[in-house]
Design an enzyme around this catalytic site. Structure first.
Site, mmCIF file in Angstrom:
data_model
loop_
_atom_site.group_PDB
_atom_site.id
_atom_site.type_symbol
_atom_site.label_atom_id
_atom_site.label_comp_id
_atom_site.label_asym_id
_atom_site.label_seq_id
_atom_site.Cartn_x
_atom_site.Cartn_y
_atom_site.Cartn_z
ATOM 1 N N TYR A 51 25.001 10.778 25.384
ATOM 2 C CA TYR A 51 23.556 10.606 25.490
ATOM 3 C C TYR A 51 23.159 10.280 26.920
ATOM 4 O O TYR A 51 22.240 10.889 27.480
ATOM 5 C CB TYR A 51 23.106 9.496 24.538
ATOM 6 C CG TYR A 51 21.650 9.118 24.681
ATOM 7 C CD1 TYR A 51 20.646 9.948 24.193
ATOM 8 C CD2 TYR A 51 21.278 7.927 25.309
ATOM 9 C CE1 TYR A 51 19.314 9.599 24.316
ATOM 10 C CE2 TYR A 51 19.952 7.572 25.441
ATOM 11 C CZ TYR A 51 18.965 8.410 24.941
ATOM 12 O OH TYR A 51 17.640 8.057 25.071
ATOM 13 N N SER A 63 14.701 8.276 29.397
ATOM 14 C CA SER A 63 15.071 7.016 28.776
ATOM 15 C C SER A 63 15.485 6.051 29.874
ATOM 16 O O SER A 63 15.861 6.470 30.969
ATOM 17 C CB SER A 63 16.253 7.230 27.825
ATOM 18 O OG SER A 63 16.820 6.012 27.411
#
Length: 272
Positions: free
Chosen positions: A145, A132
């Site tokens: 995360y 990501s």
């Protein structure tokens, strides 16, 4: 025909990637936790939909063995399965912390470790880890995360060195904001109503998220799938493939104080 195995294909980037490779003529091993609920991918001729849970070592090994038996060999593995825990870190339970890493990091490692004997034997293979933009840029309330994605980035980059002698290529695909279910079923809300000191901050940040991202700059899963395909067929040693916003450019051009200051300003956070 080449064969690709993809984790987390029930929706979003994983589903789009399975369809993209199938349309390119590849055999696709499309894995998910609940294949009995799948109705679209099961209709595609060269896609095999099957159960795989990245938290379960046995299910991973079974799929790899069956995939090799069915298609002869596996050429590419895409580690896509993952989700995001969202909320104040102090409110996170031990279970939430553990599961965030068990899926996003340890699950990815389990799949990678299980496919390596096959790749080493063939002296070829490609491992693509979908991380990501959040593996190099951070946002408020996503500490768990981000920690998991930073871990995957470090793991993948180091792995490149030790797998290179076996002609096994390792790639990182870094999507920015993408039109997926990341904010829906793929997000785990961290909440503790007793921590009222954070209430005002949480409300403020949640409102900012609703207006911060320009819909025109949010990538589609299909666009990300195209980049994953490019990484899969790229014979070079290029490690990173980024899709998304200009934040990565800012991250590279600014020092830490400058970049963090700009991010804080975007969210209306006083960090002085």
């Amino acid at each position: 025909m080449k064969t690709i195995m993809i984790t987390g294909t029930s929706a979003g980037i994983g589903r789009a990637t399975a369809l993209h490779f199938a349309n390119k003529g590849w055999n696709v091993i499309a894995t998910m936790r609940c294949p009995e609920k799948e109705t679209e991918l099961t209709k595609v001729q060269n896609v095999w939909v099957t159960h795989l849970d990245v938290e379960n070592k046995e299910s991973i090994q079974t799929v790899i063995e069956q995939g090799i038996s069915k298609f002869g060999e596996i050429d590419v593995v895409v580690n896509n399965a993952g989700y995001g825990a969202f909320g104040i870190f102090e409110a996170a339970t031990e279970e939430q912390i553990q599961r965030q890493f068990d899926v996003n990091v340890f699950g990815l490692m389990r799949v990678t470790k299980a496919i390596l004997p096959h790749f080493r034997k063939n002296r070829k293979g490609v491992i693509i880890n979908v991380t990501s933009e959040g593996g190099r840029v951070t946002y408020p309330l996503f500490s768990l995360y981000h920690a998991s994605k930073y871990a995957v980035n470090g793991f993948t980059e180091s792995l490149l060195y030790e797998l290179s002698p076996f002609n096994i290529r390792v790639k990182i695909v870094e999507p920015g904001p993408t039109k997926t279910e990341f904010t829906g079923r793929s997000r785990d809300a961290i909440q503790d109503t007793r921590l009222t000191d954070y209430s005002e901050f949480e409300q403020k940040i949640n409102l900012m998220y609703q207006s911060l991202f320009d819909p025109e700059q949010i990538a589609s899963p299909e666009l990300v799938a195209g980049v994953i395909y490019k990484a899969a067929i790229d014979p070079s040693r290029q490690l990173r493939y980024h899709i998304g916003s200009d934040l990565m450019i800012e991250r590279e051009e600014l020092n830490d104080n400058e970049f963090i200051g700009k991010m804080a300003q975007r969210f209306g956070i006083d960090i002085e």
